[in-house]
Structure formats: C-alpha cells, structure tokens
Design a protein around this motif. Sequence first.
Motif, PDB file in Angstrom:
ATOM      1  N   SER A 133      33.872  48.991   8.422  1.00 10.09           N
ATOM      2  CA  SER A 133      35.305  48.693   8.421  1.00 10.09           C
ATOM      3  C   SER A 133      35.787  48.546   9.858  1.00 10.09           C
ATOM      4  O   SER A 133      35.144  49.020  10.802  1.00 10.09           O
ATOM      5  N   SER A 134      36.915  47.876  10.031  1.00  9.61           N
ATOM      6  CA  SER A 134      37.454  47.698  11.387  1.00  9.61           C
ATOM      7  C   SER A 134      37.750  49.047  12.019  1.00  9.61           C
ATOM      8  O   SER A 134      37.591  49.220  13.237  1.00  9.61           O
ATOM      9  N   TRP A 135      38.170  50.027  11.215  1.00 11.20           N
ATOM     10  CA  TRP A 135      38.425  51.358  11.778  1.00 11.20           C
ATOM     11  C   TRP A 135      37.124  52.004  12.261  1.00 11.20           C
ATOM     12  O   TRP A 135      37.074  52.596  13.340  1.00 11.20           O
ATOM     13  N   ASP A 136      36.055  51.887  11.464  1.00 10.83           N
ATOM     14  CA  ASP A 136      34.773  52.464  11.860  1.00 10.83           C
ATOM     15  C   ASP A 136      34.241  51.802  13.135  1.00 10.83           C
ATOM     16  O   ASP A 136      33.688  52.480  14.009  1.00 10.83           O
ATOM     17  N   ASP A 258      37.669  34.634  10.887  1.00 12.88           N
ATOM     18  CA  ASP A 258      37.028  34.765   9.576  1.00 12.88           C
ATOM     19  C   ASP A 258      36.458  36.166   9.340  1.00 12.88           C
ATOM     20  O   ASP A 258      36.271  36.580   8.193  1.00 12.88           O
ATOM     21  N   LEU A 259      36.176  36.896  10.420  1.00 14.98           N
ATOM     22  CA  LEU A 259      35.653  38.254  10.271  1.00 14.98           C
ATOM     23  C   LEU A 259      36.705  39.217   9.727  1.00 14.98           C
ATOM     24  O   LEU A 259      36.373  40.293   9.215  1.00 14.98           O
ATOM     25  N   GLU A 260      37.970  38.832   9.872  1.00 15.32           N
ATOM     26  CA  GLU A 260      39.086  39.639   9.358  1.00 15.32           C
ATOM     27  C   GLU A 260      39.097  41.047   9.951  1.00 15.32           C
ATOM     28  O   GLU A 260      39.334  42.034   9.255  1.00 15.32           O
ATOM     29  N   LEU A 261      38.837  41.120  11.252  1.00 22.44           N
ATOM     30  CA  LEU A 261      38.915  42.407  11.955  1.00 22.44           C
ATOM     31  C   LEU A 261      40.312  42.669  12.505  1.00 22.44           C
ATOM     32  O   LEU A 261      40.573  43.736  13.051  1.00 22.44           O
ATOM     33  N   HIS A 263      44.029  40.895  14.452  1.00 25.42           N
ATOM     34  CA  HIS A 263      44.411  40.206  15.689  1.00 25.42           C
ATOM     35  C   HIS A 263      43.980  41.010  16.911  1.00 25.42           C
ATOM     36  O   HIS A 263      44.196  42.215  16.985  1.00 25.42           O
ATOM     37  N   GLY A 264      43.340  40.347  17.844  1.00 27.18           N
ATOM     38  CA  GLY A 264      42.952  40.976  19.100  1.00 27.18           C
ATOM     39  C   GLY A 264      41.480  41.325  19.196  1.00 27.18           C
ATOM     40  O   GLY A 264      41.004  41.690  20.280  1.00 27.18           O
ATOM     41  N   ALA A 265      40.725  41.215  18.086  1.00 34.58           N
ATOM     42  CA  ALA A 265      39.300  41.577  18.126  1.00 34.58           C
ATOM     43  C   ALA A 265      38.529  40.621  19.030  1.00 34.58           C
ATOM     44  O   ALA A 265      37.696  41.052  19.836  1.00 34.58           O
ATOM     45  N   TRP A 266      38.803  39.306  18.889  1.00 31.05           N
ATOM     46  CA  TRP A 266      38.114  38.330  19.731  1.00 31.05           C
ATOM     47  C   TRP A 266      38.477  38.548  21.197  1.00 31.05           C
ATOM     48  O   TRP A 266      37.617  38.507  22.080  1.00 31.05           O
ATOM     49  N   GLU A 267      39.749  38.795  21.473  1.00 30.30           N
ATOM     50  CA  GLU A 267      40.196  39.021  22.846  1.00 30.30           C
ATOM     51  C   GLU A 267      39.514  40.257  23.446  1.00 30.30           C
ATOM     52  O   GLU A 267      39.169  40.266  24.631  1.00 30.30           O
ATOM     53  N   PHE A 268      39.313  41.276  22.619  1.00 31.05           N
ATOM     54  CA  PHE A 268      38.630  42.484  23.074  1.00 31.05           C
ATOM     55  C   PHE A 268      37.191  42.152  23.470  1.00 31.05           C
ATOM     56  O   PHE A 268      36.711  42.541  24.542  1.00 31.05           O
ATOM     57  N   ALA A 269      36.501  41.407  22.597  1.00 26.91           N
ATOM     58  CA  ALA A 269      35.125  41.008  22.905  1.00 26.91           C
ATOM     59  C   ALA A 269      35.067  40.161  24.166  1.00 26.91           C
ATOM     60  O   ALA A 269      34.227  40.374  25.046  1.00 26.91           O
ATOM     61  N   GLU A 270      35.970  39.202  24.263  1.00 26.36           N
ATOM     62  CA  GLU A 270      35.987  38.298  25.411  1.00 26.36           C
ATOM     63  C   GLU A 270      36.253  39.044  26.707  1.00 26.36           C
ATOM     64  O   GLU A 270      35.674  38.722  27.754  1.00 26.36           O
TER      65      GLU A 270
END
Length: 303
Positions: A133-136, A258-261, A263-270
């Motif tokens: 899960s996104s929380w995990d 599409d991963l549905e994590l 808003h901001g997950a991609w920015e965090f990775a980047e």
Amino acid sequence: MPSPAAPGALAVPNLRGSGASNTSRASVESNYTIIKELGEGKFGQVKEVLRTGTKQRFAWKQVTSEKDPYYKVELEILGNLEHEGIIGVVEAYTQEGVVDMVLELCKISLQFDIDSRFEPAPMGGKKQYVRPSSWDIASTMLQIFSAVAFLHESQVAHRDIKPDNVLLSTGERWKLADFGLASRFKSGSYMEEVVGTQPFKAPEVEKGYYTEKCDVYSTGVLFIALATGKEWWRPENLEDETAKEKAIALMAPETWKDLELGHGAWEFAESMVSLEPERSHAEDALQNPWLVRKHSGGCCAVS
C-alpha cells in the motif's frame, strides 16, 4: 584503502548497543550455537546463532580480511554509531586475518519482500507485482531515510544502499545493513573510490567525484523498485534501444499516475534520482510532501 589485519587480535573500540563488547573468537564459538546458514556475501558467510543459555538469536558474520579490505571501516562505523534504523553489532573480534561480527538478527531483506510480491496472473502468463500500500511504501521509505539522514549527519556515507542491504528486524523495522563499503567523509569534500552496485550506483560515483548524496540516489532507485517491482537503469547507461525505451517509460509521469500512489509520488522519485546538484539531501527527503502526507494518513507512526 585499509590494509588487511596483521596476525593477532584487533580489539574494536567503543562498541555500542545492547550488550555490545569486545571478545575473542574462541569466546564467540563457545558462547553461540550455529542454527543455520543464512547466506554467503561477497566477503564471507553469515550464520544464525543462538546464545548459550538464552533464547536470544543473532547473525554471526565471518569474513577474511584478505577478501574484505574495508572490514576496519565497517567495524569502526557499526561499533560507534547507534540508531534504530541501523543494524546493531553485539560483539566483534579480529584474529589471524579472520573477522567475526555478531550482529542483530533480522528476518528478511527488502529484496526478498519485493520478490515475494510477484503472483501468477489470473489467466496465467507473466507474474504480476502486487505492490505494498502507499502507506506501507511511505513507512518503509521514512524508516530508511531516517537512518540515511542520521548517517549523513554523522558524516558517514553507506555507498551501497539497495534492497539486499535493507533488512527487516524482529521488531518489524527496516534497517540498513552491510556497511562493507561505507566511508566517513568531510563536509565540502568529495569521495573518489568507485564502489557500489548497479543500477543503484549514482552516476557521479562512476566519475570518482561525489558526495553523500550518492546514498539518496541509491534510495531513489530502491523506491522505484519497491513501487513498481522493477529495477530502473538510467537510459543513458543502456545500449539496447528497447531497454532504453522501457527505462524511459518506467519513469514517465503517466506510468506513476497509473500506479495510483497519489499526487507527488513521481516528483518524490524524481527528486532522488536527479543529477547533482538538484538532487535532494536526505533531510529534505524526510520532509517530502508525498512522504509526509502518505505516512501521516496511515494508522501508525514510526518512532
């Protein structure tokens, strides 16, 4: 590069942690019963052991100084840094070129956890990754970055962060382990040794001119693996055009949507895998809006 130990005992000063002490290898052998083999790393073997007269179990890591030129650094760092997100060392001894470390026992690696999440597709075919899960994911990243930030504050770079070197303790906390390539650094200066593991190695490491931010890059690639089940390679490091296209697609904003994590997950990775100097510091990563929001929206808190 540290030189191998001369014959004879090398006591490790200032060992910290629960019950940490210096001891002889004979004492280690007499005080512990081997339960099973846990694996063999690049420099030696790791075994699960039981302390005599107790129910306490530990990991006994034994390496030869001839094969592991960094053992003194690993012993010094683990013996003098104590943090809930770093594997604990209980006893350590070096004699006649053999290094023995009794370490906190952990259950599984993050790599094992990722691998175990691949399940057969409903209609057969290629297995599908069932991500946490996104929380995990946020909780795991928060625990890892808490340890990384502590290391950097202590002027230590791990230099080999990857899922294999993140272990789950019996207390259900993810911990950094295997400090065989770790190094102390001075603020404002650069490290030069080319060490680490692809694809987690930061691009500047290959050039032999880098800072502790190399650990942030490695943790970023780890985050991508945890979120997608795939290892990400920088496209410019790949020669095969198909592989390049897959690497570009894996880090496309549309893929992360599409991963549905959230808003901001991609920015965090980047922010983690960006080239220096744009890359985040570990302390900045701990305050990332996606990480804070996702974790605070869960049911539990990380101490």
